[in-house]
Enzyme design. Structure first.
Site, PDB file in Angstrom:
ATOM      1  N   ASP A   1       0.959  -1.246  -0.086  1.00  0.00           N
ATOM      2  CA  ASP A   1       0.038  -0.058   0.087  1.00  0.00           C
ATOM      3  C   ASP A   1       0.899   1.284  -0.065  1.00  0.00           C
ATOM      4  O   ASP A   1       1.378   1.566   1.109  1.00  0.00           O
ATOM      5  CB  ASP A   1      -0.981  -0.098   1.337  1.00  0.00           C
ATOM      6  CG  ASP A   1      -1.989  -1.116   1.232  1.00  0.00           C
ATOM      7  OD1 ASP A   1      -2.943  -0.628   0.610  1.00  0.00           O
ATOM      8  OD2 ASP A   1      -1.757  -1.979   1.843  1.00  0.00           O
TER       9      ASP A   1
ATOM     10  N   ARG B   1      -6.865  10.645   2.341  1.00  0.00           N
ATOM     11  CA  ARG B   1      -6.520   9.395   1.370  1.00  0.00           C
ATOM     12  C   ARG B   1      -7.311   9.589  -0.085  1.00  0.00           C
ATOM     13  O   ARG B   1      -7.236   9.075  -0.978  1.00  0.00           O
ATOM     14  CB  ARG B   1      -6.810   8.170   1.789  1.00  0.00           C
ATOM     15  CG  ARG B   1      -5.948   7.742   3.008  1.00  0.00           C
ATOM     16  CD  ARG B   1      -6.549   6.691   4.086  1.00  0.00           C
ATOM     17  NE  ARG B   1      -6.311   5.309   3.025  1.00  0.00           N
ATOM     18  CZ  ARG B   1      -6.596   4.076   3.419  1.00  0.00           C
ATOM     19  NH1 ARG B   1      -7.324   3.985   4.655  1.00  0.00           N
ATOM     20  NH2 ARG B   1      -6.513   2.956   2.635  1.00  0.00           N
TER      21      ARG B   1
ATOM     22  N   LYS C   1      -9.251   1.171  -5.179  1.00  0.00           N
ATOM     23  CA  LYS C   1      -9.922   0.477  -3.721  1.00  0.00           C
ATOM     24  C   LYS C   1     -10.640   1.729  -3.453  1.00  0.00           C
ATOM     25  O   LYS C   1     -10.523   2.960  -3.829  1.00  0.00           O
ATOM     26  CB  LYS C   1      -8.752   0.259  -2.828  1.00  0.00           C
ATOM     27  CG  LYS C   1      -8.007   1.093  -2.450  1.00  0.00           C
ATOM     28  CD  LYS C   1      -6.862   0.489  -1.489  1.00  0.00           C
ATOM     29  CE  LYS C   1      -5.851   1.560  -1.098  1.00  0.00           C
ATOM     30  NZ  LYS C   1      -5.016   0.693  -0.220  1.00  0.00           N
ATOM     31  N   HIS C   2     -11.689   1.597  -2.508  1.00  0.00           N
ATOM     32  CA  HIS C   2     -12.174  -0.048  -1.947  1.00  0.00           C
ATOM     33  C   HIS C   2     -13.579  -0.077  -2.540  1.00  0.00           C
ATOM     34  O   HIS C   2     -14.523   0.890  -2.248  1.00  0.00           O
ATOM     35  CB  HIS C   2     -12.178   0.059  -0.442  1.00  0.00           C
ATOM     36  CG  HIS C   2     -11.056   0.551   0.085  1.00  0.00           C
ATOM     37  ND1 HIS C   2     -10.628   1.777   0.478  1.00  0.00           N
ATOM     38  CD2 HIS C   2     -10.259  -0.238   0.894  1.00  0.00           C
ATOM     39  CE1 HIS C   2      -9.544   1.815   1.068  1.00  0.00           C
ATOM     40  NE2 HIS C   2      -9.250   0.531   1.508  1.00  0.00           N
TER      41      HIS C   2
ATOM     42  N   HIS D   1     -11.251  -2.424   9.721  1.00  0.00           N
ATOM     43  CA  HIS D   1     -10.516  -3.118  10.397  1.00  0.00           C
ATOM     44  C   HIS D   1     -11.138  -3.620  11.875  1.00  0.00           C
ATOM     45  O   HIS D   1     -10.801  -4.859  12.417  1.00  0.00           O
ATOM     46  CB  HIS D   1      -9.161  -2.480  11.027  1.00  0.00           C
ATOM     47  CG  HIS D   1      -8.196  -2.117   9.892  1.00  0.00           C
ATOM     48  ND1 HIS D   1      -8.479  -1.185   8.950  1.00  0.00           N
ATOM     49  CD2 HIS D   1      -7.149  -2.767   9.354  1.00  0.00           C
ATOM     50  CE1 HIS D   1      -7.561  -1.234   7.831  1.00  0.00           C
ATOM     51  NE2 HIS D   1      -6.814  -2.030   8.374  1.00  0.00           N
TER      52      HIS D   1
ATOM     53  N   ASP E   1      -9.718  -6.922   0.111  1.00  0.00           N
ATOM     54  CA  ASP E   1      -8.762  -6.286   1.407  1.00  0.00           C
ATOM     55  C   ASP E   1      -8.498  -7.588   2.257  1.00  0.00           C
ATOM     56  O   ASP E   1      -9.078  -8.450   2.292  1.00  0.00           O
ATOM     57  CB  ASP E   1      -9.852  -5.299   1.924  1.00  0.00           C
ATOM     58  CG  ASP E   1      -9.070  -4.122   2.704  1.00  0.00           C
ATOM     59  OD1 ASP E   1      -8.033  -4.178   2.776  1.00  0.00           O
ATOM     60  OD2 ASP E   1      -9.607  -3.124   2.888  1.00  0.00           O
TER      61      ASP E   1
END
Length: 570
Positions: A126, A195, A225-226, A238, A309
């Site tokens: 990444d 991001r 992504k995503h 996460h 992912d």
């Protein structure tokens, strides 16, 4: 009788030749001793390689594992040597020494080449730019995606990807999980944040397309992504499964727009997100055949690789009930590569159960075989395309390749184009207007000055410094620092205040009634300074904490150039 025999004989020969042609490389048109590097058309060679693979090799080809230490574990080496693991991932916890990263990649590729079919590894990471930079060490910390969005130039997206890719390519990394084309629609998102290129779907699609083109030009496979979009939720996959509560009509007009751009450009890979869109599908995207086959492949026409992912995220295994069930469902959904940050044990259920499924379930076997063939064909197209990352990086040349010298010049200019004058007061600020206090991040290491203050002191030599550790301040830390600065403010004419997050903004707001000139320099997401700062004299937005952004912020503040960046949010 002879005529009948001749006719039958001719028919059998014709049938045999036709059958061989229809089966392509899976028959005898390619010698059995051939391997990945044999000189045959890629489509035929892919069929041949798949026909020569055992059940274990088929399954291993669609797995991608990471490793936890500075160097690959013995377990990961076993996966490559004994089972023909298809791909590996370089995560941020093993990358401070770029030479070790290159040596590790070289060793793993040597192991892959020692196997009978000599299929090389996809090596991914990444390296989005800006905030997300998994390969650290000597690589460049760039201004990032929102800074690109603020510059408004697609060419900045192209060259950001180009120079980022040149650095990781020198290490032997051939796949990058970038660009992030999530829309910054949820202002509370701590996951996407800067991001994102911004909020406008069309514009994000254009910048994402430019990023993809730059990555491909440098010789690294980009992965958008995503899918289908992580920007409209504040939750982190996460930790738990995020929900995005929009219907199909809204998703098609907004989230899916960047992917339409990228698919039209033939992007080679897309990452499926651990995201739940309950008004469209009942399963998470990464585990949904409806999303990955019916929508992504059939409706949108995507032909490349679908990569999950990290399956170790709670958003995946927590929903499925176990990692083995999550892997099974991810395969059935249509993912071609199943990513796990943790290297599985050799006899772990996520392996044994799915291997058993291949042998007992013809439909599952077909799904795995299709995915493995797509991976192998992608590798043939990439590694034989003439611009691939080296299997064995040139260790002796790394110092001249990383950081990229041309890239350093570009990223500084790009940072300058991104700086946004959000509020203009006494601007520019000259170093002759009384006493100045500069509030910024604490030293990055004992005895080492923060790059922020290095750049500040170049323009404001006599200024005093106040340093804050902005991470994890909490209410007590915010209050303590606020009290200190309220007390100190009376001794200064101007206070330049660095705001990287909500905690920093809360401290800065304590200066509301100090009666002094307050200048706000925003890093990362601009949301914390977009309200409640009417008292501030000047607000400059920088979008990252890279050294290039610090240089650009202080250069703009000092009047060395006119900031023309545009906030990429409505």
């Amino acid at each position: 009788m002879k005529k009948i025999f001749s006719f039958v004989f001719f028919f059998l020969i014709f049938f045999t030749i036709s059958a061989q042609k229809s089966k392509g490389a899976s028959n005898n048109s390619i010698p059995s001793e051939s391997n990945f590097w044999s000189d045959y058309p890629n489509e035929e060679l892919a069929d041949f390689l798949i026909s020569k693979m055992s059940d274990e090799e088929l399954l291993a080809q669609i797995f991608m594992f990471g490793w936890a230490g500075e160097e690959p574990s013995a377990l990961l080496n076993q996966w490559v040597l004994d089972r023909g693991l298809g791909s590996v991932k370089v995560f941020g916890w093993n990358t401070d020494n770029t030479e070790k990263v290159a040596k590790s990649i070289s060793m793993l590729q040597q192991e892959a080449q020692s196997r009978h079919l000599q299929i090389p590894l996809f090596v991914a990471t990444d390296q989005e730019g800006g905030w997300i930079r998994h390969v650290k060490g000597d690589t460049t910390e760039t201004p990032g995606n929102m800074a690109i969005g603020a510059s408004q130039y697609p060419i900045d997206a192209y060259y950001s990807a180009y120079y980022i890719s040149r650095e990781i390519k020198a290490l032997g990394i051939n796949m990058n999980f970038a660009p992030t084309v999530d829309l910054y629609t949820n202002r509370d998102s701590s996951v996407i944040n800067v991001r994102s290129f911004g909020e406008d779907a069309e514009f994000v699609g254009q910048l994402g397309s430019a990023f993809v083109a730059g990555s491909i030009a440098a010789g690294v496979i980009p992965t958008a992504k995503h899918f289908p979009g992580h920007g409209d939720t504040s939750s982190d996959s996460h930790v738990k499964l995020p929900g995005v509560y929009i219907d199909w009509e809204q998703a098609e007009k907004r989230e899916l727009v960047p992917y339409k751009y990228l698919i039209a450009q033939n992007i080679p890979a897309i990452m499926s997100g651990h995201l739940l869109y309950p008004r469209i599908e009942q399963d998470p995207v990464s585990l949904s055949r409806g999303w990955l086959h019916d929508i992504l492949r059939e409706k949108l026409g995507f032909k490349g690789l679908v990569i999950t992912d990290d399956m170790m995220m709670t958003g995946a295994w927590g929903y499925a009930g176990s990692s083995s069930e999550a892997f099974k469902r991810a395969i059935e959904a249509g993912n071609d590569i199943i990513l796990s940050s943790r290297t599985a044990e050799l006899d772990e259920r996520l392996w044994t159960m799915n291997l058993s499924n291949i042998r007992s379930n013809p439909n599952f076997r077909e799904i795995v075989t299709t995915a493995a063939r797509r991976v192998v064909l992608s590798k043939l197209n990439y590694f034989k395309g003439g611009n691939a990352a080296p299997l064995y990086p040139e260790i002796a040349r790394l110092k001249e390749q990383i950081p990229d010298r041309e890239g350093q010049k570009f990223f500084l200019s790009q940072a300058c184009r991104s700086i946004t004058l959000y509020k203009k007061g006494t601007f520019p600020l000259q170093n002759n207007g009384g006493k100045i206090l500069i509030v910024g991040p604490s030293d990055i290491a004992q005895g080492v000055e923060s790059p922020f203050f290095i750049e500040a002191k170049k323009r404001y030599e006599g200024a005093d410094s106040y340093k804050i550790n902005y991470d994890g301040l909490g209410p007590i830390g915010i209050d303590w620092n606020g009290n200190q600065l309220e007390y100190m403010a009376g001794n200064y004419d101007t206070i330049i205040f660095y705001v990287p997050n909500e905690e920093g903004a809360a401290i800065a707001k304590r200066l509301k009634n100090c009666g002094k000139r307050v200048i706000i320099l925003s890093a990362l997401a601009p949301i914390p300074v977009m309200s409640g700062f009417d008292f501030a004299d000047t607000i400059l937005l920088g979008y990252s904490y890279s050294n290039f952004t610090y240089q650009a912020l202080f250069a703009a503040l000092a009047g060395e150039f006119e900031p023309k960046g545009t906030l990429p949010l409505n």
